[in-house]
Enzyme design. Structure first.
Site, PDB file in Angstrom:
ATOM      1  CG  HIS A  57      41.128  42.538  43.186  1.00 27.97           C
ATOM      2  ND1 HIS A  57      40.174  42.920  42.200  1.00 27.97           N
ATOM      3  CD2 HIS A  57      42.679  43.659  42.526  1.00 27.97           C
ATOM      4  CE1 HIS A  57      41.076  43.840  41.775  1.00 27.97           C
ATOM      5  NE2 HIS A  57      41.971  43.446  41.215  1.00 27.97           N
ATOM      6  CG  HIS A 105      45.233  41.256  43.995  1.00 24.01           C
ATOM      7  ND1 HIS A 105      44.698  41.817  44.899  1.00 24.01           N
ATOM      8  CD2 HIS A 105      46.042  41.795  43.301  1.00 24.01           C
ATOM      9  CE1 HIS A 105      45.011  42.646  44.915  1.00 24.01           C
ATOM     10  NE2 HIS A 105      45.931  42.297  43.250  1.00 24.01           N
ATOM     11  CG  MET A 146      43.076  58.020  44.912  1.00 17.71           C
ATOM     12  SD  MET A 146      44.685  58.529  44.068  1.00 17.71           S
ATOM     13  CE  MET A 146      45.457  59.866  44.561  1.00 17.71           C
ATOM     14  CG  HIS A 179      47.786  47.028  45.253  1.00 15.83           C
ATOM     15  ND1 HIS A 179      46.589  47.386  43.920  1.00 15.83           N
ATOM     16  CD2 HIS A 179      48.320  45.365  44.561  1.00 15.83           C
ATOM     17  CE1 HIS A 179      47.091  46.682  43.560  1.00 15.83           C
ATOM     18  NE2 HIS A 179      46.963  45.593  43.669  1.00 15.83           N
ATOM     19  N   PRO A 191      40.780  45.849  49.171  1.00 19.86           N
ATOM     20  CG  PRO A 191      42.667  47.041  47.627  1.00 19.86           C
ATOM     21  CD  PRO A 191      41.613  45.346  47.878  1.00 19.86           C
ATOM     22  CB  ALA A 243      36.697  49.445  44.112  1.00 20.06           C
ATOM     23  N   GLY A 244      37.145  47.696  41.554  1.00 19.42           N
ATOM     24  CA  GLY A 244      37.204  47.456  40.862  1.00 19.42           C
ATOM     25  C   GLY A 244      36.614  49.005  39.631  1.00 19.42           C
TER      26      GLY A 244
END
Length: 408
Positions: free
Chosen positions: A337, A281, A316, A189, A313, A339-340
């Protein structure tokens, strides 16, 4: 599509906001920010909010803003072209060594990451002397960049070549993941790095200056825009297109270096990029929706047109997903794009202990120090809830769980 999972919110003096946020927390400030964007007179039909929506600068992260006749630079943001790349290898979980520390170290050595500042010292997150492959790749972008710099000289003195093939900081990462069949994937990313940030910041300020010059009052200064047909509009669209190409190339360069690092650690020959996805994104794109040609700005949203592959995604310590778009017209063919965030970086550092971070990243070879607590899993919305809220936007093709995570 008859079954809809969005909530419709009417905005006085603006277009509606359609929100795919059922079962997912959204704070009041994000609602307010969405409403301000919906009041811009050139927004087309409605604003779409993805389940990972949260407050950003000017526009929320996790929003899709279609426009006719204008573009809002802050609705793209400063990490232009930020996005994801994932590639499946022919390796299986049992091909990996018991300890993954050496693999993580090899990836960290292969890809400059993080950031260091010091007088007279090179930033360790950039190349000192870019390797030949990076120089060769930069040549494919150089002529267009020079053309931009001729019109806007301030863009020349930026981290451009020295950042190509580098990771950056914050929520950017490189991961080794296992899918539902224990197959090994590489996922990363990142975006357009220093040069993209400079382009975004420069044009956001230019738009604000134009608004002041034309005495245009805005609900938020960060919603400053360029009307189509003006020089700055054309320059911005060209610059954003270039930065998006830089970002996609940046991810490809890193992927190649990560695969090479893996081959240096795993003796067994293997194939890579068997299933590869490279998607933005944070970007703007000309598209046709509801029979009309519009500019679609996705800030923290992925294109999910029917059959188009994308990557969503988690944090982590959470799962990630390779998805296929269902082409929902109400979302302007978009999905989330990631979880936010539910906590700002400052809040996460205050509220999450190092012990909690270590527990939440159990089983992942990654940094477990206080320097990454702002990226800890608890700072993000639950990815399972985010996926459930957008079941009519995408279908899950692969479920990934990381075993190695490299953070900037």
């Amino acid at each position: 599509m008859t079954d809809t999972s969005f909530e419709l919110r009417q905005v006085e003096g603006g277009v509606p906001v359609k929100m795919w946020t059922r079962g997912v927390p959204v704070d009041d400030k994000a609602h307010d920010q969405l409403a301000r964007a919906a009041k811009m007179p050139f927004v087309f039909r409605h604003v779409a909010a993805m389940p990972d929506v949260h407050v950003g600068i000017g526009a929320t992260v996790g929003s899709v803003i279609p426009t006719k006749g204008a573009v809002i630079p802050a609705a793209v943001g400063v990490d232009i072209g930020c996005g994801m790349m994932a590639a499946r290898t022919s390796l299986m979980a049992h091909d990996l060594p018991d300890s993954l520390e050496a693999i993580r170290s090899a990836i960290e050595q292969a890809v400059p990451h993080g950031r260091s500042v010091g007088r007279g010292k090179r930033d360790h997150g950039s190349w000192g002397a870019p390797p030949p492959g990076v120089v060769e790749a930069w040549a494919t972008l150089a002529v267009r960049f020079e053309r931009l710099c001729e019109r806007h000289p301030r863009l020349k003195n930026t981290n451009n070549l020295t950042h190509l093939g580098t990771l950056g900081t914050g929520n950017h990462f490189i991961e080794l993941c296992l899918d539902e069949e224990a197959r090994v994937w590489v996922m990363l990313h990142s975006g357009s790095r220093g040069v993209g940030n400079a382009i975004g910041s420069f044009f956001i300020e230019l738009a604000k200056q134009d608004m002041r010059k034309w005495h245009i009052n805005l609900p938020d200064e960060d919603l400053a825009y360029f009307p189509e047909g003006t020089d700055h509009f054309d320059d911005y669209v060209e610059a954003v297109g270039w930065a998006q190409d830089f970002a996609a190339l940046n991810r490809r360069m890193m992927m190649g270096n990560v695969i090479a690092a893996l081959r240096g650690q795993i003796a067994k020959p293997f194939e890579a990029e068997l299933e590869a996805v490279n998607c933005h994104h944070n970007y703007v794109r000309r598209e046709n929706h509801f029979g009309e040609n519009v500019l679609v700005t996705r800030k923290g949203a992925v294109r999910a047109a029917k059959g188009v592959m994308g990557i969503i995604p988690g944090s982590m310590g959470a799962k990630s997903f390779i998805v296929r778009g269902l082409g929902n017209p109400e979302s302007f063919d978009s999905c989330s794009h990631g979880a936010g965030r539910v906590m700002s970086r400052t809040q996460a550092k205050k509220l999450v202990s190092l012990e909690e971070h270590v527990a939440d990243t159990a089983g992942v070879e990654c940094r477990k120090d206080e320097g990454v607590i702002d990226e800890t899993p608890r700072a993000y919305k639950p990815i399972e809830a985010v996926m459930a809220a957008q079941a009519d936007l995408v279908e899950i093709v692969h479920t990934l769980k990381q075993v190695v995570c490299v953070k900037g």
